[in-house]
Design a protein around this motif. Structure first.
Motif, PDB file in Angstrom:
ATOM      1  N   ALA A   1      36.714  30.657  69.217  1.00 49.64           N
ATOM      2  CA  ALA A   1      37.523  30.446  70.209  1.00 49.64           C
ATOM      3  C   ALA A   1      36.875  30.852  71.417  1.00 49.64           C
ATOM      4  N   PRO A   2      37.089  31.113  73.016  1.00 53.98           N
ATOM      5  CA  PRO A   2      36.457  31.008  73.928  1.00 53.98           C
ATOM      6  C   PRO A   2      36.336  32.797  74.631  1.00 53.98           C
ATOM      7  N   GLY A   3      35.248  33.346  74.619  1.00 57.43           N
ATOM      8  CA  GLY A   3      34.871  34.075  74.665  1.00 57.43           C
ATOM      9  C   GLY A   3      35.455  35.595  73.210  1.00 57.43           C
ATOM     10  N   ALA A   4      35.542  35.182  71.857  1.00 55.70           N
ATOM     11  CA  ALA A   4      35.822  35.622  71.058  1.00 55.70           C
ATOM     12  C   ALA A   4      34.830  36.655  70.876  1.00 55.70           C
ATOM     13  N   ILE A   5      32.914  35.621  70.645  1.00 58.65           N
ATOM     14  CA  ILE A   5      31.995  35.883  70.117  1.00 58.65           C
ATOM     15  C   ILE A   5      30.984  36.295  71.669  1.00 58.65           C
ATOM     16  N   THR A   6      30.107  36.238  71.481  1.00 58.45           N
ATOM     17  CA  THR A   6      29.099  36.290  72.422  1.00 58.45           C
ATOM     18  C   THR A   6      27.695  36.481  72.002  1.00 58.45           C
ATOM     19  N   SER A   7      26.740  35.532  72.333  1.00 55.56           N
ATOM     20  CA  SER A   7      25.089  35.557  72.294  1.00 55.56           C
ATOM     21  C   SER A   7      24.773  35.208  73.183  1.00 55.56           C
ATOM     22  N   ASP A   8      23.763  36.393  73.487  1.00 61.01           N
ATOM     23  CA  ASP A   8      22.538  36.364  74.912  1.00 61.01           C
ATOM     24  C   ASP A   8      21.391  35.136  74.536  1.00 61.01           C
ATOM     25  N   VAL A   9      21.571  33.932  73.902  1.00 63.30           N
ATOM     26  CA  VAL A   9      20.598  32.882  73.914  1.00 63.30           C
ATOM     27  C   VAL A   9      21.690  31.304  73.515  1.00 63.30           C
ATOM     28  N   ALA A  10      21.799  30.529  74.331  1.00 63.20           N
ATOM     29  CA  ALA A  10      21.682  29.349  74.280  1.00 63.20           C
ATOM     30  C   ALA A  10      21.979  28.425  72.819  1.00 63.20           C
ATOM     31  N   LEU A  11      23.016  28.019  72.766  1.00 65.22           N
ATOM     32  CA  LEU A  11      22.671  27.127  71.587  1.00 65.22           C
ATOM     33  C   LEU A  11      21.791  25.983  70.887  1.00 65.22           C
ATOM     34  N   PRO A  12      21.657  25.238  72.388  1.00 58.42           N
ATOM     35  CA  PRO A  12      20.130  24.144  71.755  1.00 58.42           C
ATOM     36  C   PRO A  12      19.178  24.819  72.102  1.00 58.42           C
ATOM     37  N   THR A  13      19.155  26.308  72.683  1.00 61.54           N
ATOM     38  CA  THR A  13      17.625  26.608  72.608  1.00 61.54           C
ATOM     39  C   THR A  13      18.162  27.443  70.826  1.00 61.54           C
ATOM     40  N   ALA A  14      19.002  28.293  70.478  1.00 63.98           N
ATOM     41  CA  ALA A  14      19.149  28.472  69.271  1.00 63.98           C
ATOM     42  C   ALA A  14      18.597  27.238  67.995  1.00 63.98           C
ATOM     43  N   LEU A  15      19.345  26.876  68.596  1.00 65.57           N
ATOM     44  CA  LEU A  15      18.814  25.669  67.003  1.00 65.57           C
ATOM     45  C   LEU A  15      17.247  25.258  67.006  1.00 65.57           C
ATOM     46  N   VAL A  16      17.099  25.090  68.120  1.00 61.20           N
ATOM     47  CA  VAL A  16      15.687  25.112  67.899  1.00 61.20           C
ATOM     48  C   VAL A  16      15.227  25.765  67.342  1.00 61.20           C
ATOM     49  N   LEU A  17      14.959  27.311  68.212  1.00 62.56           N
ATOM     50  CA  LEU A  17      14.254  27.966  67.744  1.00 62.56           C
ATOM     51  C   LEU A  17      14.435  28.344  65.850  1.00 62.56           C
ATOM     52  N   LEU A  18      15.669  27.931  65.148  1.00 60.89           N
ATOM     53  CA  LEU A  18      15.824  28.116  63.626  1.00 60.89           C
ATOM     54  C   LEU A  18      15.579  26.851  63.587  1.00 60.89           C
ATOM     55  N   ALA A  19      15.139  26.314  63.556  1.00 59.39           N
ATOM     56  CA  ALA A  19      14.573  25.131  63.401  1.00 59.39           C
ATOM     57  C   ALA A  19      12.711  25.309  63.395  1.00 59.39           C
ATOM     58  N   ALA A  20      12.760  25.970  64.504  1.00 58.31           N
ATOM     59  CA  ALA A  20      11.297  25.977  64.335  1.00 58.31           C
ATOM     60  C   ALA A  20      11.026  26.883  63.134  1.00 58.31           C
ATOM     61  N   VAL A  21      11.302  27.700  63.111  1.00 61.05           N
ATOM     62  CA  VAL A  21      10.878  29.311  62.265  1.00 61.05           C
ATOM     63  C   VAL A  21      11.029  28.810  61.543  1.00 61.05           C
ATOM     64  N   THR A  22      11.631  27.981  61.108  1.00 59.38           N
ATOM     65  CA  THR A  22      12.422  27.262  59.274  1.00 59.38           C
ATOM     66  C   THR A  22      11.351  26.267  59.385  1.00 59.38           C
ATOM     67  N   THR A  23      10.696  25.769  60.166  1.00 62.05           N
ATOM     68  CA  THR A  23       9.813  24.691  59.644  1.00 62.05           C
ATOM     69  C   THR A  23       8.600  25.681  58.986  1.00 62.05           C
ATOM     70  N   ALA A  24       7.963  26.461  60.431  1.00 59.93           N
ATOM     71  CA  ALA A  24       6.865  26.893  60.398  1.00 59.93           C
ATOM     72  C   ALA A  24       6.711  27.680  59.171  1.00 59.93           C
ATOM     73  N   ALA A  25       7.235  28.612  58.670  1.00 57.57           N
ATOM     74  CA  ALA A  25       7.662  29.665  58.289  1.00 57.57           C
ATOM     75  C   ALA A  25       6.995  28.979  56.719  1.00 57.57           C
ATOM     76  N   THR A  26       7.970  28.257  56.616  1.00 62.53           N
ATOM     77  CA  THR A  26       7.466  27.219  54.606  1.00 62.53           C
ATOM     78  C   THR A  26       6.642  26.211  54.896  1.00 62.53           C
ATOM     79  N   TRP A  27       6.111  25.794  55.803  1.00 62.97           N
ATOM     80  CA  TRP A  27       4.708  24.999  56.235  1.00 62.97           C
ATOM     81  C   TRP A  27       3.698  26.310  55.887  1.00 62.97           C
TER      82      TRP A  27
END
Length: 239
Positions: A198-224
């Motif tokens: 719900a709005p305001g219930a949880i906060t993060s210091d990273v915007a969702l689009p950036t977070a998803l890109v970083l998660l995908a990048a780390v996962t892909t790079a580490a696997t490769w």
């Protein structure tokens, strides 16, 4: 890119008698703490957020990721038995991807599911907090598994290095140091939790689009890179 025999052997190794006890310890502790907190404080959204964010996502998920990620291939490299696997007609990237999928499955099972149950115990999913943190634990499981699997191919001290990362960087700096939060898998996962809750219930210091890109990048790079490291191993177990 998935080999059933490699997967079966990896599951057998990860869920062995001693490792299963370690894997179960943190989820059981989380559920016990959640039950006690609910009994003492009642259903409280702020308390639920503190327990799920401070213990489940910041500590339990990365530690289980260390156990599953390094345990998927580390013991085979350490004892030299990996040479028997490398001698088989299986592509080495296929071995890495298969072991990663197993590690992800184990990490999710022992972190995301207990997180959901703990959230339901704490506040009955009020403000969608239980579902949000369970989803965050699931996506964090993917990145942690890839990162710690990579560590296992880089060093024989992968468990120690993984524990230092999980306890010092994720649990300490990821919670307390503002600048470090943006480089934390925990915070990237929290971006998804913030979107679901719900709005305001949880906060993060990273915007969702950036977070998803970083998660995908780390996962892909580490696997490769893990695949490349395994590709360069000789049948003697050395590069």
């Amino acid at each position: 890119m998935f080999h059933p025999t490699v997967a079966r052997l990896t599951y057998r190794g990860l869920l062995g008698r001693r490792r299963i006890v370690v894997l179960l310890a943190l989820p059981v502790l989380l559920l016990l703490v959640s039950a006690v907190v609910r009994a003492l404080t009642g259903a409280d959204d702020a308390t639920a957020t503190n327990v799920l964010g401070g213990f489940a996502l910041a500590t339990m998920v990365p530690l289980i990721g260390v156990i599953a990620g390094t345990g998927a291939i580390g013991p085979e490299i350490d004892d030299g038995s990996v040479v028997y696997l490398l001698a088989k007609p299986v592509k080495r990237p296929t071995i890495i991807v298969t072991k990663l999928l197993v590690a992800i499955g184990v990490t999710m099972a022992f972190s995301a599911i207990p997180t959901l149950i703990a959230g339901l115990l704490l506040n009955g999913n009020s403000e969608r907090i239980a579902v949000a943190y369970a989803a965050a634990a699931a996506v964090a499981s993917i990145a942690y598994s890839a990162l710690f699997l990579l560590l296992a191919t880089l060093t024989r001290h992968a468990v120690v290095a993984g524990l230092v990362y999980a306890l010092v960087w994720e649990a300490f700096f990821g919670n307390l140091v503002p600048g470090a939060r943006t480089l934390s898998i925990q915070q990237w996962a929290l971006a998804l939790a913030e979107k679901i809750g719900a709005p305001g219930a949880i906060t993060s210091d990273v915007a969702l689009p950036t977070a998803l890109v970083l998660l995908a990048a780390v996962t892909t790079a580490a696997t490769w890179y893990a695949g490349q490291k395994l590709r360069r191993l000789t049948l003697a177990g050395e590069e």
